[in-house]
Design a protein around this motif. Structure first.
Motif, mmCIF file in Angstrom:
data_model
loop_
_atom_site.group_PDB
_atom_site.id
_atom_site.type_symbol
_atom_site.label_atom_id
_atom_site.label_comp_id
_atom_site.label_asym_id
_atom_site.label_seq_id
_atom_site.Cartn_x
_atom_site.Cartn_y
_atom_site.Cartn_z
ATOM 1 N N ALA A 130 1.601 9.390 -5.848
ATOM 2 C CA ALA A 130 2.128 10.730 -5.597
ATOM 3 C C ALA A 130 3.104 11.132 -6.700
ATOM 4 O O ALA A 130 3.072 12.277 -7.172
ATOM 5 N N LEU A 131 3.950 10.219 -7.124
ATOM 6 C CA LEU A 131 4.891 10.520 -8.209
ATOM 7 C C LEU A 131 4.160 10.759 -9.524
ATOM 8 O O LEU A 131 4.534 11.654 -10.291
ATOM 9 N N ASP A 132 3.125 9.989 -9.789
ATOM 10 C CA ASP A 132 2.335 10.203 -10.995
ATOM 11 C C ASP A 132 1.673 11.578 -10.979
ATOM 12 O O ASP A 132 1.652 12.281 -11.992
ATOM 13 N N ALA A 133 1.136 11.963 -9.833
ATOM 14 C CA ALA A 133 0.505 13.278 -9.718
ATOM 15 C C ALA A 133 1.532 14.389 -9.891
ATOM 16 O O ALA A 133 1.275 15.393 -10.570
ATOM 17 N N TYR A 134 2.716 14.221 -9.304
ATOM 18 C CA TYR A 134 3.776 15.217 -9.448
ATOM 19 C C TYR A 134 4.196 15.340 -10.906
ATOM 20 O O TYR A 134 4.353 16.458 -11.426
ATOM 21 N N ASN A 135 4.391 14.209 -11.578
ATOM 22 C CA ASN A 135 4.790 14.245 -12.988
ATOM 23 C C ASN A 135 3.708 14.885 -13.860
ATOM 24 O O ASN A 135 4.011 15.610 -14.810
ATOM 25 N N GLU A 136 2.459 14.642 -13.519
ATOM 26 C CA GLU A 136 1.352 15.258 -14.262
ATOM 27 C C GLU A 136 1.361 16.762 -14.068
ATOM 28 O O GLU A 136 1.129 17.514 -15.010
ATOM 29 N N LEU A 137 1.623 17.208 -12.850
ATOM 30 C CA LEU A 137 1.706 18.661 -12.603
ATOM 31 C C LEU A 137 2.883 19.300 -13.328
ATOM 32 O O LEU A 137 2.790 20.426 -13.789
ATOM 33 N N MET A 138 3.986 18.569 -13.437
ATOM 34 C CA MET A 138 5.151 19.111 -14.115
ATOM 35 C C MET A 138 4.928 19.237 -15.623
ATOM 36 O O MET A 138 5.558 20.052 -16.285
ATOM 37 N N ARG A 139 4.027 18.449 -16.170
ATOM 38 C CA ARG A 139 3.748 18.512 -17.612
ATOM 39 C C ARG A 139 2.808 19.642 -17.973
ATOM 40 O O ARG A 139 2.674 19.997 -19.143
ATOM 41 N N MET A 141 0.821 -1.203 0.000
ATOM 42 C CA MET A 141 0.000 0.000 0.000
ATOM 43 C C MET A 141 0.857 1.255 0.000
ATOM 44 O O MET A 141 0.571 2.223 -0.709
ATOM 45 N N LEU A 142 1.932 1.244 0.770
ATOM 46 C CA LEU A 142 2.830 2.391 0.821
ATOM 47 C C LEU A 142 3.489 2.623 -0.537
ATOM 48 O O LEU A 142 3.610 3.764 -0.987
ATOM 49 N N VAL A 143 3.885 1.553 -1.211
ATOM 50 C CA VAL A 143 4.489 1.685 -2.538
ATOM 51 C C VAL A 143 3.478 2.256 -3.524
ATOM 52 O O VAL A 143 3.810 3.128 -4.336
ATOM 53 N N GLN A 144 2.228 1.798 -3.454
ATOM 54 C CA GLN A 144 1.199 2.331 -4.343
ATOM 55 C C GLN A 144 0.925 3.804 -4.044
ATOM 56 O O GLN A 144 0.718 4.593 -4.971
ATOM 57 N N LEU A 145 0.933 4.182 -2.783
ATOM 58 C CA LEU A 145 0.748 5.577 -2.408
ATOM 59 C C LEU A 145 1.877 6.437 -2.961
ATOM 60 O O LEU A 145 1.644 7.517 -3.504
ATOM 61 N N ARG A 146 3.083 5.934 -2.864
ATOM 62 C CA ARG A 146 4.231 6.656 -3.414
ATOM 63 C C ARG A 146 4.132 6.774 -4.923
ATOM 64 O O ARG A 146 4.374 7.840 -5.503
ATOM 65 N N ASN A 147 3.725 5.694 -5.595
ATOM 66 C CA ASN A 147 3.587 5.722 -7.052
ATOM 67 C C ASN A 147 2.528 6.721 -7.489
ATOM 68 O O ASN A 147 2.714 7.453 -8.468
#
Length: 101
Positions: A89-98, A81-87
């Motif tokens: 969060a990273l997906d959301a960050y990458n989406e914001l950066m685009r 669950m923690l790994v999925q939460l991290r993934n």
């Protein structure tokens, strides 16, 4: 025998006055950091429980070996669950950066 609760009107759940709505607005929402800290704490607790039951099983102090297996499964699921939460969060960050402004 099943019992049925009375149907309550919808307006009993809604704030009727501005003061009631402001009280609800003042309650702080959980931030992502709080959620992530909670997930980390959950992983640490599950890992510690697994280590304790594994030690008790190895020393012969645990009567039911299934307790150790259940603790191991809990620890594994909390890490997943923690790994999925991290993934996420990273997906959301990458989406914001685009996003271009």
């Amino acid at each position: 025998m099943t019992t049925f609760n009375a149907i309550t009107p919808l307006w009993s759940k809604m704030p009727l006055t501005p003061e009631e709505s402001q009280v609800k607005a003042e309650t702080p929402a959980l931030s992502f950091g709080d959620i992530f800290r909670s997930a980390l704490q959950s992983v640490n607790e599950a890992q510690a429980e697994w280590e304790e039951t594994d030690y008790l099983l190895a020393t012969g102090q645990l009567d039911n070996p299934a307790v150790s297996t259940i603790a191991a499964a809990k620890a594994e699921m909390s890490i997943a669950m923690l790994v999925q939460l991290r993934n996420k969060a990273l997906d959301a960050y990458n989406e914001l950066m685009r996003i271009s402004l």
